[in-house]
Design an enzyme around this catalytic site. Sequence first.
Site, short mmCIF file in Angstrom:
data_model
loop_
_atom_site.label_atom_id
_atom_site.label_comp_id
_atom_site.label_asym_id
_atom_site.label_seq_id
_atom_site.Cartn_x
_atom_site.Cartn_y
_atom_site.Cartn_z
N ASP A 1 -9.13 -0.92 3.45
CA ASP A 1 -8.66 -0.53 4.78
C ASP A 1 -9.59 -1.07 5.86
O ASP A 1 -9.13 -1.57 6.90
CB ASP A 1 -8.57 1.00 4.87
CG ASP A 1 -7.66 1.58 3.81
OD1 ASP A 1 -6.66 0.92 3.49
OD2 ASP A 1 -7.96 2.66 3.28
N ASP B 1 0.83 -1.20 0.00
CA ASP B 1 0.00 0.00 0.00
C ASP B 1 0.86 1.25 0.00
O ASP B 1 0.56 2.24 -0.68
CB ASP B 1 -0.91 -0.02 1.22
CG ASP B 1 -2.06 0.97 1.10
OD1 ASP B 1 -2.45 1.29 -0.04
OD2 ASP B 1 -2.55 1.44 2.14
#
Length: 448
Positions: free
Chosen positions: A369, A194
């Site tokens: 997330d 990420d």
Amino acid sequence: MDSSILDSLGVEIIGVMSPVSVCMLLVVLLVYTLSSATSSAASDTIRTAANLVYLESPSDSTTQKLEGALLNALVFIVLIAIVTFVLVLLYYYNFTNFLKNYMRFSAFFVLGTMGGSIFLSVIQHFSVPIDSITCFLLLFNFTVVGVLSVFSNGVPIFVRQAYMVVLGIIVAAWFTKLPEWTTWVLLVALAVYDLVAVLAPGGPLKLLVELASTRDEELPALVYEARPVVSRGPGTRGSGTRGSNLGLLVGGVSESGSVELQAVSQDNRNKSDEDVGNLANEEGETSPLVPNLRDRPTSSSGSSEYSVVNVRLDRGAQFGNGESEIVVDEEMSPLVDMLEFGGDREQTRGEIPEASMGTSRGIKLGLGDFVFYSVLVGRAAMYDLMTVYACYLAIISGLGCTLILLSVCHRALPALPISITLGVVFYFLTRLLMEPFVVGTSSNLMMF
């Protein structure tokens, strides 16, 4: 002005942390509820994209588990990177309808099949008396309404947010079925990916964000929107003194880049009667609103510090001073788009898949997330509640740090690295150090 920035930032942080907390709480409850029912079949590990290479076995050595987990994480990250680059290419060549239909199908599949499996497990665990036809109808209606709520514009924002949280809960509950070593290594690998994908030059998520920002389009992704609520004074609605209390709502960008709404005072309105009257020439005209209309920059100016707000001029309702009533469209919350305002700052109207507060609808947080925060807490729940508390506090602290950095950097930031790193560190510190200490002192009746 500093106080208003802090107040706005606090509201936006709470608007993101609340659904994240609800998602993690429900995943923990699901893990506790279904773990006893699936403990007998725990040895039957499912084969997914996260463990294509190695199936963890309790009889394997620590070295074998670590090597296998690393291979699984590497293959999974490579698959995610390939899929993301394919999505970038499709979006670059304007296959937007295909991407939207693909997301609709994905949401339908997650709600209908993965969610249906969890729904059946809950029914069997609590022995709910329900026939198959009723169960199918409930599941079908739930799935269809969920897809329409996520991808339609006429649905209340609360319903859309609720279904986004449900999607995160379902996917996270399935990820908790992965073996322990594979889960922890995969979480760390995803945090690193990420970070690279969002911040590195040529990263797939960075390219996707830049394309969407250049085209001024919504990003084709499942993103949770924490829309800020514009507060209204007691005299702005349903009051006989509405005319005296109504002010022009102005959207501006402060020097720190925070979006603010403020009302123009009555003195400034009296100074600009002539300009406000000129705005009433065409009904429904889009006009730039500034705190001092005498020094108003043009709407085409690239250095304007104020955003464009849609207003509706009602000629029928007149005030005592002869001004036309200006009714702000309530659906345009928070009625502000950040525009380019000079210097080295870039235009940030594009929506991003990570946490973002540079759009007219406040902070946005990617569905991934939600999923991996909840996976970490769900895996911690399989050991002890003490580790759940420690991981929850670590994740929320990391998310708060990410949002604060976002308000300073004014660019797309990855939401996983800080929270996942803190969560993993706190899990092992609690499991290896704090839990033995607390259990030892409690079993010996020691106070500390």
